[in-house]
Structure formats: structure tokens, C-alpha cells
Design an enzyme around this catalytic site. Structure first.
Site, PDB file in Angstrom:
ATOM      1  N   ASP A  90       0.825  -1.227   0.000  1.00  0.00           N
ATOM      2  CA  ASP A  90       0.000   0.000   0.000  1.00  0.00           C
ATOM      3  C   ASP A  90       0.852   1.268   0.000  1.00  0.00           C
ATOM      4  O   ASP A  90       0.487   2.269  -0.624  1.00  0.00           O
ATOM      5  CB  ASP A  90      -0.894   0.043   1.248  1.00  0.00           C
ATOM      6  CG  ASP A  90      -1.897  -1.083   1.256  1.00  0.00           C
ATOM      7  OD1 ASP A  90      -2.149  -1.655   0.179  1.00  0.00           O
ATOM      8  OD2 ASP A  90      -2.416  -1.395   2.341  1.00  0.00           O
TER       9      ASP A  90
HETATM   10  P1  TAP Z   1       0.937  -3.951   3.172  1.00  0.00           P
HETATM   11  O1  TAP Z   1       0.271  -3.020   2.257  1.00  0.00           O
HETATM   12  O2  TAP Z   1       0.126  -4.569   4.251  1.00  0.00           O
HETATM   13  O3  TAP Z   1       1.582  -5.123   2.263  1.00  0.00           O
HETATM   14  C1  TAP Z   1       2.438  -6.060   2.810  1.00  0.00           C
HETATM   15  C2  TAP Z   1       2.851  -7.014   1.692  1.00  0.00           C
HETATM   16  O4  TAP Z   1       3.837  -7.860   2.240  1.00  0.00           O
HETATM   17  C3  TAP Z   1       1.722  -7.874   1.204  1.00  0.00           C
HETATM   18  O5  TAP Z   1       1.290  -7.450  -0.059  1.00  0.00           O
HETATM   19  C4  TAP Z   1       2.322  -9.298   1.185  1.00  0.00           C
HETATM   20  O6  TAP Z   1       2.187  -9.841  -0.123  1.00  0.00           O
HETATM   21  C5  TAP Z   1       3.796  -9.076   1.515  1.00  0.00           C
HETATM   22  N1  TAP Z   1       4.325 -10.121   2.371  1.00  0.00           N
HETATM   23  C6  TAP Z   1       3.771 -10.680   3.465  1.00  0.00           C
HETATM   24  N2  TAP Z   1       4.562 -11.635   3.947  1.00  0.00           N
HETATM   25  C7  TAP Z   1       5.667 -11.666   3.170  1.00  0.00           C
HETATM   26  C8  TAP Z   1       6.857 -12.448   3.172  1.00  0.00           C
HETATM   27  N3  TAP Z   1       7.088 -13.402   4.095  1.00  0.00           N
HETATM   28  N4  TAP Z   1       7.776 -12.200   2.223  1.00  0.00           N
HETATM   29  C9  TAP Z   1       7.572 -11.269   1.274  1.00  0.00           C
HETATM   30  N5  TAP Z   1       6.461 -10.507   1.217  1.00  0.00           N
HETATM   31  C10 TAP Z   1       5.522 -10.710   2.172  1.00  0.00           C
HETATM   32  O7  TAP Z   1       2.216  -3.316   3.873  1.00  0.00           O
HETATM   33  P2  TAP Z   1       2.798  -1.843   3.799  1.00  0.00           P
HETATM   34  O8  TAP Z   1       3.079  -1.443   2.397  1.00  0.00           O
HETATM   35  O9  TAP Z   1       3.885  -1.837   4.811  1.00  0.00           O
HETATM   36  O10 TAP Z   1       1.613  -0.916   4.271  1.00  0.00           O
HETATM   37  C11 TAP Z   1       1.134  -0.911   5.610  1.00  0.00           C
HETATM   38  C12 TAP Z   1      -0.380  -0.863   5.603  1.00  0.00           C
HETATM   39  O11 TAP Z   1      -0.837  -1.055   6.950  1.00  0.00           O
HETATM   40  C13 TAP Z   1      -0.920   0.469   5.116  1.00  0.00           C
HETATM   41  O12 TAP Z   1      -2.103   0.271   4.381  1.00  0.00           O
HETATM   42  C14 TAP Z   1      -1.209   1.193   6.424  1.00  0.00           C
HETATM   43  O13 TAP Z   1      -2.205   2.176   6.291  1.00  0.00           O
HETATM   44  C15 TAP Z   1      -1.673   0.050   7.286  1.00  0.00           C
HETATM   45  N6  TAP Z   1      -1.567   0.342   8.725  1.00  0.00           N
HETATM   46  C16 TAP Z   1      -0.360   0.703   9.223  1.00  0.00           C
HETATM   47  C17 TAP Z   1      -0.274   1.056  10.550  1.00  0.00           C
HETATM   48  C18 TAP Z   1       1.054   1.492  11.106  1.00  0.00           C
HETATM   49  S1  TAP Z   1       1.068   2.387  12.417  1.00  0.00           S
HETATM   50  N7  TAP Z   1       2.165   1.138  10.529  1.00  0.00           N
HETATM   51  C19 TAP Z   1      -1.389   1.010  11.368  1.00  0.00           C
HETATM   52  C20 TAP Z   1      -2.601   0.574  10.819  1.00  0.00           C
HETATM   53  C21 TAP Z   1      -2.669   0.253   9.484  1.00  0.00           C
HETATM   54  P3  TAP Z   1       2.220 -11.431  -0.326  1.00  0.00           P
HETATM   55  O14 TAP Z   1       1.175 -12.006   0.544  1.00  0.00           O
HETATM   56  O15 TAP Z   1       1.954 -11.603  -1.788  1.00  0.00           O
HETATM   57  O16 TAP Z   1       3.593 -11.907   0.031  1.00  0.00           O
END
Ligand code: TAP
Length: 479
Positions: free
Chosen positions: A406
């Protein structure tokens, strides 16, 4: 309270402020933690009784034995938790500890209220006369906020542990929650002017129970991945409850510590919401993630997915001048931070400039990437904030996206219909070439398609991030 105790408590408050100040940089965070802990220890030692008599004159052997037992049990649980908890489970631990803090604040205020409401039982231990509204209001506030923070945090903990997969919603939920809140406020209003006697104690217990229930009802409908924001909000509630306790029992250090936690928790909540471009109300009442499977398909996206193997990716990296790594949640899941550091060192030896682009909400908790990279001893000066690095992204030869999705999705910039439209992103799509490491085409937290994966200059290195990085390091060494 004696003037010596007051002065020491002000000193304790100063230590808390210094602790927070030092915590604001990864370089000084450990010292900040120690300073705040020292303040806490001094605060416990000179702990005051609410009626003005300090602990020395109130059976101090008994009190100190209790405090010593509390410190030892707390130390054992805290040390065990800190050593055994996985980095990916850190938000759960914060939720649990925060919940216990809220519960403790509620218990202090409850004990104080019941103590004063039933003077017959406590004859001789309290100053005569009715408790004034100036004392009752902070006690009620601390009980209400502390108990809902306790139960809400426990639900947040269970959600992060995966016990409830999806937000639990039903029609009229917000209305029902509103009614419960109104009943709580009504009871608090009545208790403010009727704070003594059996009826007051009964009404107080009903209010306490409703507040506990309200904490559960408030957090149940919220999406599991929104929990870090909720935990930060509940953390600020715990702080406010502690500050109110401080007013109720006349303790300066508690007022200052509670206000610091309350205000920093509120600021952090607002910053996280800003970084996700979502209002707090959307997090609390939006049930983000309740719809959809979380899987993205290729439907409707222009371009094709172009896989790449580790050997080919290693050549691109090894012969680049400037490489920017964008870590995300997947790096945390794979626990690949040490391999990332190894790759960056290998590239550095070959004269490649390597930087890390840090998005404020990458991962699942504030500072998630900073903590992981610091654990792997990646130098702080290589970590560059999103706003600083974005203007130069078009001069980057290779952008290596490791488990981020994201936070590098160009839909946030380009697609007004996207749920993440307006969220600031790291401009990985503007680099000369981009390599995305993930296991599949699955969506990230927001559950939406990522157009970056289909762009002409993007290649996908499929596989677990740790395994792919090991292969990359070996291939770079061989080059
Ligand atoms: P995300 O959008 O959640 O994407 C993480 C990606 O990691 C997934 O597409 C997944 O794809 C991949 N993944 C998972 N396990 C893996 C592994 N073992 N090896 C390789 N890839 C792996 O992560 P982001 O870009 O860090 O964004 C964070 C999201 O969380 C945002 O939408 C944000 O708004 C939200 N959020 C963040 C927070 C805080 S404080 N950080 C709080 C609430 C919400 P695959 O499954 O295809 O591997």
C-alpha cells in the site's frame, strides 16, 4: 503532602519529560527509557497517601513490602515479555500493557471513590465531610476512561492475535453504543452530586461495568489491521485516566506523567491517521477491511506482470549507482531485516549508494521499520523519511521494494476512486527501475490492486523475502 515530597514529585515529573524527549530519537531512546524508569522508581518510593500523610507514617513496612512485591512481579513479567516477544507481536504486547495501565488507573480511582462513598466502613481513615465535585469528577473520569481502555485494549490484543479475523458489525451498532455512552454519562452526572451512601456505590458499580462493556463494544467493530491506531488512542485514554487519578489523590507526578502519555498518544493517533489519509472517525466507525477477501486480481489493470529471478536482479543492483530500499510489512513477517543489512553492506562494498525510504505507516505499528532496521544495525543515517527522499526518486537506479504494498501504491496519487486516494506514498514508480519482492499478487492491508506491479519498469521477484534476499546476497557476491 510534605514540601519535600512535593519537590521530589516535581523532580520525578521532570524525569518523565526528559524521558519522552530522549525517546523521540532512535539514538537516545534507550537512555530515555531508563530516565523515565528511574522517575517511576523514585515516584514509587516516595509515594504519597491522598490524605496528606506520606507512606513513612502509614505502616511503611507493610506498604514497602507490597510495593517491592509489585516491582518484582512487574520486572519478571516485563523482562520475560520483552525477551520472548517477537517483533511482529510488539503491537499485541503494547496493547496488553496499555490495557493493564488503564485497568490500574480505573482501580485506583474506584477504590478512592468507594472509600469516600462509604465512610462508615472506613471510619477514621478519611478527612470528615462529603467528597466535593472537584474530587468526584476526576475519580469518575479516571474510572470511566481507564476501564474502557482496559477492556478495549484486551479486545485489541485478541484481534491482533487473530482471535477475531474480521470487524464484528451489526445494524444499529453505533446507535446502541451511543445509548450505552449516554447511560454512562447520565450515571456520572448523578454520582457527581450524590457521591455518598449505598446507592452511590451501587450506581458506581453499574457505571464501572457499563464502561467495561463500552470498551468491548467500541473496539469490536474496528478492523484488525486498524488496531495500532486504536491502541494508540486507548494509550492516550490510559494517560488521561492516570492524570485524573493524580488530581483525585493529589499526586503531581501522576498528573504530569498522565498528561504526557495522553497528549503524546493523541498526537501519535492523529499523525497515523494523517499518514493514512483517514479521519479518526473513519478508523473508529468505518469498519475498514470488513468487506472483500483481501486478495487482488489482475482485472482492469493495464500492463503485465514481469517476474525476475534473483540472479538477474542481483546484476541490476550490483551495477547500479544508487539503490533505494523500501521496506514494508512483508519484511517484518519474513524477519528479513538482517538479510537486508547484509545486502546493503555487500552493495556498499561495490560502491553502490544504498538508502532506506521509510514510510510513516509502513508495517503495522508506528516506527515498525525503524525498529527492525535498528535491530539489524542498519546505520540511522541511511534511513530517509518519505518527504525527504521522494523529490529525488527519479534519480534512483533501482528501487527495491521489500514486502511493501500500500505504501508504494500509485493509486493513492492517481485514482480518485481508490480507498487510499490522498495517502502520501513513497514514489517507487518514479525510479528508473523497480524490483518488488513479495510472495504472490495478493493485496496488502487495504485489500486493493497495486498498479505499480504492472508498470513497464517494474519486475516482480516472487518468494518469501528472507529466502529471496539470501539468494540476492549470494548472487551479488558472485558478481
Ligand atoms: P501492506 O500493504 O500490508 O503489504 C504487505 C505485503 O507484504 C503484502 O502485499 C504481502 O504480499 C507481503 N508479504 C507478506 N509476507 C511476506 C513475506 N514473508 N515475504 C515477502 N512478502 C511478504 O504493507 P505496507 O506497504 O507496509 O503498508 C502498511 C499498511 O498497513 C498500510 O495500508 C497502512 O495504512 C496500514 N496500517 C499501518 C499502521 C502502522 S502504524 N504502521 C497502522 C494501521 C494500518 P504477499 O502475501 O503476496 O507476500
Amino acid at each position: 503532602m510534605s514540601s519535600t515530597v512535593s519537590i521530589v514529585l516535581i523532580g520525578v515529573a521532570v524525569l518523565f519529560i526528559l524521558g519522552i524527549k530522549f525517546l523521540s530519537s532512535p539514538k537516545t531512546a534507550r537512555v530515555g527509557n531508563l530516565i523515565a524508569a528511574a522517575g517511576m522508581l523514585i515516584g514509587l518510593i516516595i509515594l504519597c497517601k491522598p490524605d496528606g500523610a506520606n507512606i513513612w507514617s502509614q505502616g511503611w513496612t507493610f506498604n514497602y513490602t507490597l510495593i517491592a512485591i509489585g516491582i518484582l512481579v512487574g520486572l519478571a513479567i516485563g523482562a520475560l515479555g520483552a525477551y520472548s516477544v517477537k517483533m511482529t507481536a510488539m503491537p499485541q504486547m503494547v496493547a496488553l500493557f496499555n490495557g493493564l495501565g488503564g485497568g490500574a488507573a480505573a482501580l485506583v480511582a474506584s477504590l478512592e471513590f468507594i472509600h469516600r462513598a462509604s465512610p462508615a466502613k472506613m471510619a477514621g481513615t478519611l478527612p470528615p465531610g462529603e467528597p466535593t465535585a472537584a474530587l468526584t469528577i476526576p475519580m469518575l473520569f479516571a474510572t470511566l476512561i481507564g476501564s474502557l481502555s482496559f477492556s478495549g485494549s484486551i479486545i485489541a490484543y485478541l484481534k491482533l492475535e487473530g482471535k477475531f479475523e474480521k470487524p464484528m458489525t451489526f445494524p444499529g451498532q453505533n446507535f446502541l453504543n451511543g445509548l450505552i455512552l449516554l447511560a454512562i454519562i447520565g450515571l456520572c452526572g448523578w454520582l457527581t452530586f450524590n457521591a455518598t451512601g449505598g446507592d452511590a456505590v451501587t450506581a458506581f458499580i453499574v457505571m464501572f461495568s457499563l464502561a467495561l462493556f463500552f470498551g468491548i463494544a467500541m473496539v469490536m467493530p474496528i478492523g484488525g489491521a486498524d488496531m495500532p491506531v486504536v491502541i494508540s488512542l486507548l494509550n492516550s485514554f490510559t494517560g488521561l485516566a492516570v492524570a485524573a487519578d493524580g488530581f483525585a489523590i493529589n499526586n503531581t507526578a501522576m498528573i504530569v506523567a498522565g498528561t504526557l502519555v495522553g497528549s503524546s498518544g493523541t498526537l501519535l493517533t492523529l499523525l497515523m491517521c494523517k499518514a493514512m489519509n483517514r479521519p479518526v472517525t473513519n478508523v473508529l466507525f468505518g469498519a475498514f477491511g470488513s468487506g472483500g477477501s483481501g486478495k487482488a486480481g489482475a482485472g482492469g489493470v493495464a500492463g503485465t506482470v514481469k517476474p525476475i529471478q534473483a540472479d538477474e536482479a542481483a546484476v541490476l543492483l550490483a551495477y547500479a549507482q544508487r539503490v533505494v530500499v523500501v521496506p514494508g510489512y512483508g519484511m517484518a513477517v519474513a524477519q528479513a531485516q538482517h538479510q537486508v543489512r547484509e545486502l546493503s553492506e555487500e552493495l556498499g562494498k561495490r560502491g553502490v549508494e544504498v538508502q532506506f525510504a521509510i514510510h510513516p505507516v509502513a508495517g503495522r505499528m508506528p516506527g515498525h521499520m525503524n525498529v527492525l532496521l535498528a535491530e539489524a544495525n542498519v546505520p540511522y543515517d541511511q534511513l530517509i523519511e518519505m518527504e525527504q527522499i521522494n523529490p529525488s526518486m527519479d534519480r534512483v537506479d533501482v528501487c527495491l521494494v521489500i514486502g511493501a504494498n500500500d505504501v508504494v501504491n500509485p493509486a493513492a496519487r492517481e485514482d480518485k476512486s481508490s480507498p487510499i486516494y490522498g495517502m502520501p506514498i513513497i514514489d517507487a514508480d518514479r525510479c528508473k527501475s523497480t524490483i518488488v519482492m513479495k510472495r504472490s499478487m495478493a493485496a496488502g492491508f487495504a485489500g486493493i490492486e497495486n498498479h505499480l506491479f504492472y508498470k513497464d519498469n517494474t519486475r516482480m521477484l516472487f518468494g518469501d523475502a528472507k529466502a529471496s534476499l539470501n539468494a540476492l546476497v549470494a548472487a551479488v557476491k558472485a558478481n
